[in-house]
Design a protein around this motif. Structure first.
Motif, PDB file in Angstrom:
ATOM      1  N   PHE A   9       0.858  -1.190   0.000  1.00  0.00           N
ATOM      2  CA  PHE A   9       0.000   0.000   0.000  1.00  0.00           C
ATOM      3  C   PHE A   9       0.890   1.234   0.000  1.00  0.00           C
ATOM      4  O   PHE A   9       1.939   1.253   0.660  1.00  0.00           O
TER       5      PHE A   9
ATOM      6  N   ILE B  58      -8.269   2.797   4.917  1.00  0.00           N
ATOM      7  CA  ILE B  58      -7.086   1.933   4.928  1.00  0.00           C
ATOM      8  C   ILE B  58      -7.226   0.817   5.954  1.00  0.00           C
ATOM      9  O   ILE B  58      -6.974  -0.365   5.665  1.00  0.00           O
TER      10      ILE B  58
ATOM     11  N   THR C  72       0.487   5.625   0.298  1.00  0.00           N
ATOM     12  CA  THR C  72      -0.369   6.800   0.416  1.00  0.00           C
ATOM     13  C   THR C  72       0.381   7.916   1.137  1.00  0.00           C
ATOM     14  O   THR C  72       1.584   7.825   1.407  1.00  0.00           O
TER      15      THR C  72
END
Length: 481
Positions: A301, A356, A303
């Motif tokens: 992931f 998330i 971000t």
């Protein structure tokens, strides 16, 4: 032994705009490794931070809750983090070994929030360096990078000798060898974790980078990539004035960017240099996964907590409802059978940092706590998104709320009562405020009513249920109901 649960590498950055990726179409910034990550996975093109500054954004990430529920609706250090559930805590209970390297920005500084271990670097925190903080809570004591730098260089635990500030648009290259940069340190320590991990236990590794948050101090090599390049100037709309810029545009630690065009260019160079440096270090980490034969067993992931105005609309930093501040990058890369997204796909559903936690718990096969507001992004592959997102930030005279959808955005400044309306699908850089456009009147009324509905029952008294009420007191931390 075959693992039943995938490893999770969660790469977090600080103050990275959602448009500052090559794959997002940025005209100047180069990010080959992040572009590769997105090409192998899914890019969420409408990802946002509902309260765009470091502390409240990270509260959303770690709790899966929206600002009204985690109660941090502005930036305030020194408020203890006490929540019934946290992302790392839930993954630990699900059988994961949980490790964070880099920025946490919680209180107290060594609050692990459910992680088994934290190697900490929060950057330069004024609150944790001066005043009446206890000795054990001083960054000179609690921050692992500062300790390491002192051991390596024999210098005081203060990388600010270059003369840069942690919120400034002033930029210059890092004064030491690249290997001593905190971006490299996060990568080094994350790679070392891969060496030390228990191979029979799934891991959750959060590599939490401070850059491109100021200081804009990438190694000189990265400044050289941009210093002679023609850069796209900041976006300034036909709706704004220069009053605040004229008041603050010569102050280096400011709500606005500089007045001087050359200083604006230097800020862009420094910011973009930090991004490409970050990208290359993320590349090192991705290659380490391959070296450790983990690339097929790990979900990745990527971000950021919020964006950076970078002189758009004459502003600097974050906390505002404009795209530079609230729009963030979000990429998931890994086994498409687990995500439901084909490689090199783009999802335009409206997403937020609170999504998330439930997504990671979904991938881990763990239960999602009832108080989580976020939605698992795995469901978004089937179009199960949200209509809009309500965001907010207590910010003095610039305190604001916004409603954003796939195609447009309504902004309300709660102190002054000023409103904006932008049709993002036609005007992604918010160059034209259409709040007075008769053709948009019905849509504006609808989005305003959405905001009224979101604010009804709030303790500040922002609405009577039929209209918005400006000038109400707006604390940065809401009392628990």
């Amino acid at each position: 032994m075959k693992q039943k649960k995938p490893n999770i590498l969660f790469i977090m950055t600080d103050q990275l705009r959602g448009d500052c990726l090559g794959i997002a179409g940025h005209p100047d910034v180069k990010t080959p490794y992040l572009d590769t990550l997105a090409a192998k996975g899914v890019l969420f093109s409408n990802a946002y931070s509902a309260c765009p500054s470091c502390i409240p954004a990270r509260a959303a990430l770690h709790t899966g809750m929206l600002p009204e529920h985690h109660r941090r609706v502005g930036y305030q250090d020194g408020i203890a983090w006490r929540y019934e559930h946290t992302l790392a805590g839930e993954l630990s209970r699900a059988g994961y070994y949980t490790q964070c390297v880099g920025k946490m920005h919680v209180h107290p500084l060594r609050n692990y929030l459910g992680f088994h271990n934290v190697e900490l670097h929060d950057g330069y925190l004024h609150y944790a360096r001066y005043g009446s903080v206890p000795y054990r809570e001083s960054q000179h004591v609690a921050d692992d990078y500062y300790y390491w730098l002192k051991e390596q260089k024999g210098i005081s635990a203060d990388p600010m000798e270059s003369g840069l500030d942690c919120n400034s648009w002033v930029a210059r290259p890092f004064p030491y060898e690249e290997k001593y940069h905190p971006t490299n340190w996060v990568t080094d320590r994350s790679i070392d974790f891969l060496r030390r991990r228990d191979p029979d236990q799934p891991f959750f590794l959060m590599a939490s980078y401070l850059r491109p948050h100021p200081p804009f101090d990438a190694p000189a090599y990265y400044f050289d990539l941009y210093k002679d390049k023609k850069l796209t100037p900041p976006y300034v709309g036909d709706w704004e004035d220069t009053k605040l810029l004229k008041e603050r545009g010569r102050i280096f630690d400011s709500l606005t960017g500089p007045e001087d065009e050359e200083l604006i260019r230097q800020a862009q160079i420094g910011y973009y240099a930090c991004i490409t440096h970050l990208d290359h270090q993320i590349g090192r980490l991705l290659m380490a996964l391959t070296e450790h034969e983990l690339q097929n067993d790990t979900m990745i992931f990527f971000t950021a907590d919020h964006g950076e105005e970078l002189c758009d609309h004459h502003h600097f930093r974050k906390s505002l409802p404009y795209q530079g501040s609230i729009h963030i990058p979000l990429i998931i890369s890994g086994n498409p059978e687990l995500t439901g997204f084909a490689p090199h796909s783009v999802c335009d559903e409206v997403t937020e940092l609170c999504d998330i936690m439930p997504t990671l718990l979904d991938i881990a096969g763990a239960d999602i706590p009832d108080r989580v507001d976020g939605k698992s992004l795995l469901a978004f592959a089937d179009g199960e998104g949200r209509e809009y997102l309500h965001g907010e930030h207590s910010y003095g005279e610039l305190s604001n709320h916004y409603i954003v959808t796939k195609k447009d955005k309504f902004c309300w400044f709660s102190t002054s009562g000023t409103e904006h309306y932008f049709v993002l699908e036609e005007d992604p850089h918010e160059l034209h405020d259409r709040i007075e456009d008769p053709a948009c009147r019905e849509r504006i009324a609808y989005l305003r009513n959405c905001l009224i509905r979101e604010l009804t029952g709030r303790p500040e008294g922002f609405t009577d249920g039929t209209s918005l009420i400006a000038g109400r007191e707006y604390p940065v931390y809401l009392a628990e109901k």
